[in-house]
Design a protein around this motif. Structure first.
Motif, PDB file in Angstrom:
ATOM      1  N   ARG A  80       0.681  -1.306   0.007  1.00  0.00           N
ATOM      2  CA  ARG A  80       0.163   0.029  -0.047  1.00  0.00           C
ATOM      3  C   ARG A  80       0.986   1.390  -0.049  1.00  0.00           C
ATOM      4  O   ARG A  80       0.518   1.952  -0.835  1.00  0.00           O
ATOM      5  N   VAL A  81       1.920   1.109   0.878  1.00  0.00           N
ATOM      6  CA  VAL A  81       2.881   2.361   0.860  1.00  0.00           C
ATOM      7  C   VAL A  81       3.527   2.579  -0.376  1.00  0.00           C
ATOM      8  O   VAL A  81       3.554   3.697  -1.163  1.00  0.00           O
ATOM      9  N   ALA A  82       4.035   1.444  -1.109  1.00  0.00           N
ATOM     10  CA  ALA A  82       4.802   1.650  -2.283  1.00  0.00           C
ATOM     11  C   ALA A  82       3.655   2.207  -3.581  1.00  0.00           C
ATOM     12  O   ALA A  82       4.181   3.126  -4.285  1.00  0.00           O
ATOM     13  N   LYS A  83       2.584   1.950  -3.374  1.00  0.00           N
ATOM     14  CA  LYS A  83       1.584   2.115  -4.444  1.00  0.00           C
ATOM     15  C   LYS A  83       1.344   3.792  -4.373  1.00  0.00           C
ATOM     16  O   LYS A  83       1.202   4.388  -5.080  1.00  0.00           O
ATOM     17  N   ALA A  84       1.167   4.276  -2.977  1.00  0.00           N
ATOM     18  CA  ALA A  84       0.815   5.438  -2.650  1.00  0.00           C
ATOM     19  C   ALA A  84       1.978   6.452  -3.023  1.00  0.00           C
ATOM     20  O   ALA A  84       2.013   7.420  -3.655  1.00  0.00           O
ATOM     21  N   ARG A  85       3.021   5.687  -2.676  1.00  0.00           N
ATOM     22  CA  ARG A  85       4.480   6.772  -2.939  1.00  0.00           C
ATOM     23  C   ARG A  85       4.538   6.991  -4.361  1.00  0.00           C
ATOM     24  O   ARG A  85       5.227   7.965  -4.817  1.00  0.00           O
ATOM     25  N   LYS A  86       4.285   5.701  -5.077  1.00  0.00           N
ATOM     26  CA  LYS A  86       4.566   5.841  -6.553  1.00  0.00           C
ATOM     27  C   LYS A  86       3.507   6.838  -7.377  1.00  0.00           C
ATOM     28  O   LYS A  86       3.987   7.443  -8.087  1.00  0.00           O
ATOM     29  N   MET A  87       2.481   6.682  -6.825  1.00  0.00           N
ATOM     30  CA  MET A  87       1.483   7.922  -7.154  1.00  0.00           C
ATOM     31  C   MET A  87       1.898   9.348  -7.069  1.00  0.00           C
ATOM     32  O   MET A  87       1.596  10.204  -7.898  1.00  0.00           O
ATOM     33  N   ILE A  88       2.138   9.431  -5.677  1.00  0.00           N
ATOM     34  CA  ILE A  88       2.708  10.826  -5.534  1.00  0.00           C
ATOM     35  C   ILE A  88       4.031  11.216  -6.142  1.00  0.00           C
ATOM     36  O   ILE A  88       4.041  12.473  -6.806  1.00  0.00           O
ATOM     37  N   ILE A  89       4.910  10.366  -6.524  1.00  0.00           N
ATOM     38  CA  ILE A  89       6.210  10.793  -7.236  1.00  0.00           C
ATOM     39  C   ILE A  89       5.479  10.913  -8.531  1.00  0.00           C
ATOM     40  O   ILE A  89       6.067  11.914  -9.338  1.00  0.00           O
ATOM     41  N   GLU A  90       4.580  10.241  -9.414  1.00  0.00           N
ATOM     42  CA  GLU A  90       4.159  10.591 -10.397  1.00  0.00           C
ATOM     43  C   GLU A  90       3.394  11.871 -10.535  1.00  0.00           C
ATOM     44  O   GLU A  90       3.443  12.611 -11.801  1.00  0.00           O
ATOM     45  N   LEU A  91       2.790  12.202  -9.433  1.00  0.00           N
ATOM     46  CA  LEU A  91       2.140  13.512  -9.642  1.00  0.00           C
ATOM     47  C   LEU A  91       3.033  14.654  -9.480  1.00  0.00           C
ATOM     48  O   LEU A  91       2.860  15.512 -10.231  1.00  0.00           O
ATOM     49  N   LEU A  92       4.062  14.337  -8.501  1.00  0.00           N
ATOM     50  CA  LEU A  92       5.266  15.378  -8.625  1.00  0.00           C
ATOM     51  C   LEU A  92       5.969  15.699  -9.842  1.00  0.00           C
ATOM     52  O   LEU A  92       6.385  16.599 -10.540  1.00  0.00           O
ATOM     53  N   LEU A  93       6.086  14.295 -10.503  1.00  0.00           N
ATOM     54  CA  LEU A  93       6.825  14.578 -11.723  1.00  0.00           C
ATOM     55  C   LEU A  93       6.197  15.233 -12.836  1.00  0.00           C
ATOM     56  O   LEU A  93       6.558  15.913 -13.753  1.00  0.00           O
ATOM     57  N   ALA A  94       4.691  15.110 -12.611  1.00  0.00           N
ATOM     58  CA  ALA A  94       3.919  15.888 -13.607  1.00  0.00           C
ATOM     59  C   ALA A  94       4.088  17.262 -13.237  1.00  0.00           C
ATOM     60  O   ALA A  94       4.064  18.314 -14.519  1.00  0.00           O
ATOM     61  N   SER A  95       4.154  17.597 -12.162  1.00  0.00           N
ATOM     62  CA  SER A  95       4.160  19.139 -11.714  1.00  0.00           C
ATOM     63  C   SER A  95       5.495  19.724 -12.230  1.00  0.00           C
ATOM     64  O   SER A  95       5.574  20.806 -12.468  1.00  0.00           O
ATOM     65  N   SER A  96       6.466  19.026 -11.691  1.00  0.00           N
ATOM     66  CA  SER A  96       7.772  19.599 -12.058  1.00  0.00           C
ATOM     67  C   SER A  96       8.768  18.535 -12.619  1.00  0.00           C
ATOM     68  O   SER A  96       9.742  18.199 -12.101  1.00  0.00           O
ATOM     69  N   PRO A  97       8.517  18.294 -13.906  1.00  0.00           N
ATOM     70  CA  PRO A  97       9.361  17.166 -14.538  1.00  0.00           C
ATOM     71  C   PRO A  97      10.821  17.483 -14.872  1.00  0.00           C
ATOM     72  O   PRO A  97      11.590  16.771 -15.132  1.00  0.00           O
ATOM     73  N   GLN A  98      11.260  18.890 -14.814  1.00  0.00           N
ATOM     74  CA  GLN A  98      12.558  19.389 -14.829  1.00  0.00           C
ATOM     75  C   GLN A  98      13.404  19.154 -13.745  1.00  0.00           C
ATOM     76  O   GLN A  98      14.606  19.343 -13.886  1.00  0.00           O
ATOM     77  N   SER A  99      12.713  18.638 -12.772  1.00  0.00           N
ATOM     78  CA  SER A  99      13.525  18.876 -11.391  1.00  0.00           C
ATOM     79  C   SER A  99      14.384  17.323 -11.491  1.00  0.00           C
ATOM     80  O   SER A  99      13.726  16.410 -11.396  1.00  0.00           O
ATOM     81  N   LYS A 100      15.715  17.644 -10.985  1.00  0.00           N
ATOM     82  CA  LYS A 100      16.711  16.617 -11.080  1.00  0.00           C
ATOM     83  C   LYS A 100      16.188  15.562 -10.018  1.00  0.00           C
ATOM     84  O   LYS A 100      16.284  14.586 -10.004  1.00  0.00           O
ATOM     85  N   THR A 101      16.066  16.104  -8.759  1.00  0.00           N
ATOM     86  CA  THR A 101      15.501  15.649  -7.673  1.00  0.00           C
ATOM     87  C   THR A 101      14.417  14.469  -7.851  1.00  0.00           C
ATOM     88  O   THR A 101      14.478  13.477  -7.363  1.00  0.00           O
ATOM     89  N   ILE A 102      13.495  15.298  -8.243  1.00  0.00           N
ATOM     90  CA  ILE A 102      12.212  14.096  -8.666  1.00  0.00           C
ATOM     91  C   ILE A 102      12.479  13.347  -9.920  1.00  0.00           C
ATOM     92  O   ILE A 102      12.025  12.177  -9.703  1.00  0.00           O
ATOM     93  N   GLN A 103      13.165  13.868 -11.001  1.00  0.00           N
ATOM     94  CA  GLN A 103      13.732  12.654 -11.995  1.00  0.00           C
ATOM     95  C   GLN A 103      14.161  11.494 -11.211  1.00  0.00           C
ATOM     96  O   GLN A 103      14.257  10.246 -11.468  1.00  0.00           O
ATOM     97  N   ASP A 104      15.161  11.704 -10.209  1.00  0.00           N
ATOM     98  CA  ASP A 104      16.134  10.712  -9.587  1.00  0.00           C
ATOM     99  C   ASP A 104      15.116   9.942  -8.814  1.00  0.00           C
ATOM    100  O   ASP A 104      15.102   8.619  -8.789  1.00  0.00           O
ATOM    101  N   LEU A 105      14.242  10.489  -8.090  1.00  0.00           N
ATOM    102  CA  LEU A 105      13.283   9.691  -7.058  1.00  0.00           C
ATOM    103  C   LEU A 105      12.193   8.732  -8.103  1.00  0.00           C
ATOM    104  O   LEU A 105      12.078   7.733  -7.743  1.00  0.00           O
ATOM    105  N   ALA A 106      11.770   9.441  -9.146  1.00  0.00           N
ATOM    106  CA  ALA A 106      11.124   8.698  -9.941  1.00  0.00           C
ATOM    107  C   ALA A 106      11.661   7.226 -10.859  1.00  0.00           C
ATOM    108  O   ALA A 106      11.321   6.292 -10.867  1.00  0.00           O
ATOM    109  N   ALA A 107      13.259   7.397 -11.026  1.00  0.00           N
ATOM    110  CA  ALA A 107      14.167   6.329 -11.414  1.00  0.00           C
ATOM    111  C   ALA A 107      14.056   5.335 -10.307  1.00  0.00           C
ATOM    112  O   ALA A 107      14.017   4.183 -10.530  1.00  0.00           O
ATOM    113  N   LYS A 108      14.346   5.897  -9.039  1.00  0.00           N
ATOM    114  CA  LYS A 108      14.771   5.128  -8.130  1.00  0.00           C
ATOM    115  C   LYS A 108      13.445   4.105  -7.591  1.00  0.00           C
ATOM    116  O   LYS A 108      13.542   3.103  -7.435  1.00  0.00           O
TER     117      LYS A 108
END
Lengths: 232, 283
Positions: A80-108
């Motif tokens: 459940r945590v993993a699913k929620a976290r993935k969704m949050i990262i996806e939403l963050l990625l949509a709002s600021s796709p240019q952020s290296k930090t968020i890109q790295d998180l998405a990759a990780k």
């Protein structure tokens, strides 16, 4: 001392410790964007969600704001945590796709798709800079403005603040503009993602003596000409 | 100084912070919006950081950082009003006034804004102008509504056809209703004004039934005393320049809802009054 159970391991922590700190103590990694040692927990990015309780009573809470409780059972990587976290990262990625930090998180965290409209926001409203300014720099030069969709961070009336000492702390802690701040270390800026960023200072000539981490000025804005501030 | 009178100012910062909204309220009431200069002064005077003040001022819809127009037009875009055509009404108003939502017309007559629900969903789409509700508005009604607002609201309702009738009055200056429904005399809401005579200031209520002369006041008013009456909302004096035909004291004019002006004599005990309904017919 309070004893609780994190991912099956029993741990004793001092009263007032948050779940995030307790998990870190045990070595369980919990990603977070809005948490920083020395600043008040804020619970804005929601990335640090963990599951507490058992059975039907189990719920997701932000570990950075949740204090450790006696006998609490915490799971930091449940399905459940993993699913929620993935969704949050996806939403963050949509709002600021240019952020290296968020890109790295998405990759990780293996976020491979991004189903939402891209926004290229410069800000994820994590409030790190606001807390940095208030708590560490004791300046209170920037803060939240507006609400809902129009919520933003900035100085009152968008004018140069009298209390800002141009310390640059706000830019230093920002998880979205990290790349801008490291651009003068070329080995860390090879991805070129900064070409997507529009420099927030460009259309605000009121910030004449703004202290920017970038050199040359507006290196974050490749296409436009530098605005003449900073070292050229 | 901001001239904003906040009494019992406490020193603890927590209480100071709790006071912020009443302070902003007073500034907004005085200026119609929150001028930057005033907010900066509040910041220095009360020791609240400008960031916090600005955050609060931009958070609440009730506060405006830009000057507002004379009339405020709100169009409901809540779910029910939305499906009944609220957005087309909003668009029509935008076209008629040539402003976008949240803006004020260049002549400072109208401020147009959209709201998310007015709590009267069955009546949608709803347009509210200066507290007057218009229900089931159609695109073709918009022009009329705006004109009504421009001409003042006193001219819309016709007077009921009865020999003894209550009147509803409003201040001639700010057009705010002077009726006070918490106070009932002769079975109807009273007219409430602020009075001043000698060095006394207080309230005075009048029966709203035309022809009755029941008066209640905070103070006992001596006979033959001429009192000044003020609007409790805009605090301007209710004075029209005419004098009583019976005792030559100044007359106090009030706008009658439905059209016309009622004037009452300002001398205590004098029964002089005039009702000029400006052409509207009554029985």
């Amino acid at each position: 001392m309070i004893s609780l159970n994190i991912n099956g391991l029993d741990v004793s922590v001092e009263e007032g410790t948050t779940l995030l700190e307790a998990a870190k103590f045990l070595g369980f990694p919990i990603p977070t964007l809005c948490h920083m040692e020395g600043l008040e927990p804020y619970g804005a990015c929601r990335l640090c969600v963990v599951e507490i309780g058992e059975g039907a009573g189990a719920k997701l809470v932000t570990s950075c704001t949740y204090p450790a409780q006696e006998g609490l059972k915490v799971r930091t990587t449940s399905k459940r945590v993993a699913k929620a976290r993935k969704m949050i990262i996806e939403l963050l990625l949509a709002s600021s796709p240019q952020s290296k930090t968020i890109q790295d998180l998405a990759a990780k965290y293996e976020v491979k798709q991004q189903r939402f409209r891209q926004e290229f926001e410069d800000c994820i409203l994590c409030g790190l800079c606001v807390r940095m300014c208030e708590e560490q720099m004791v300046a209170k030069a920037i803060g939240f403005r507006g609400r809902g969709q129009e919520r933003s961070i900035g100085t009152p009336f968008d004018k140069k603040s009298d209390v800002c000492r141009l310390c640059g702390g706000c830019m230093f802690v920002c998880p979205v503009c990290t790349l801008r701040c490291t651009y003068n270390e070329p080995d860390k800026a090879i991805c070129g993602a900064c070409s997507n960023i529009s420099a927030p200072c460009l259309d605000k000539d009121k910030f004449d003596d703004m202290m920017c981490y970038l050199d040359p000025c507006a290196a974050c804005e490749i296409e436009k000409q530098p605005c003449g501030k900073g070292g050229k | 100084m901001t001239n904003i009178n906040v009494t019992d100012l406490e020193n603890s910062s927590k209480q100071k912070k709790g006071r912020l909204i009443p302070i902003l309220d007073q500034i907004q009431a005085k200026f119609g919006y929150l001028p930057e200069e005033e907010l900066r002064q509040v910041s220095t005077e009360y020791g609240i950081s400008l960031v916090d003040i600005y955050g609060v001022a931009t958070f609440y819809r009730a506060f405006s950082l830009k000057p507002r127009g004379k009339h405020l037009i709100s169009v409901c875009l809540g779910t029910a009003c939305h499906v009944r055509g609220g957005p087309t009404i909003a668009k029509e108003i935008e076209q008629q006034l040539n402003v976008k939502a949240g803006e004020t017309t260049a002549d400072k007559e109208f401020t147009f804004e959209t709201v998310n629900c007015l709590g009267a969903c069955a009546l949608g789409p709803i347009v509210v102008i200066d507290g007057h509700y218009f229900s089931s508005v159609k695109v073709k009604d918009v022009k009329g509504i705006i004109e009504t607002a421009q001409n003042g609201f006193d001219k819309i309702d016709s007077v009921s056809d009865q020999k003894v009738f209550p009147i509803e009055v409003s201040c001639a200056r700010c057009n705010h209703s002077l009726m006070d429904s918490r106070h009932i005399v002769d079975g109807h809401a009273v007219i409430k004004v602020t009075i001043s005579f000698g060095n006394k200031h207080g309230w005075l209520v009048l029966s709203s039934v035309y022809g009755r002369d029941k008066v209640e006041s905070q103070y006992k008013i001596p006979d033959e005393q001429i009192v000044q009456m003020f609007c409790p909302h805009c605090h301007s004096e209710l004075i029209g320049g005419t004098t009583c035909s019976e005792c030559v004291a100044p007359m106090v004019p009030m706008i009658v809802k439905g059209g016309g002006v009622v004037q009452i004599c300002s001398r205590s005990g004098c029964k002089g009054h005039l009702l000029d309904l400006g052409g509207a017919s009554i029985g």
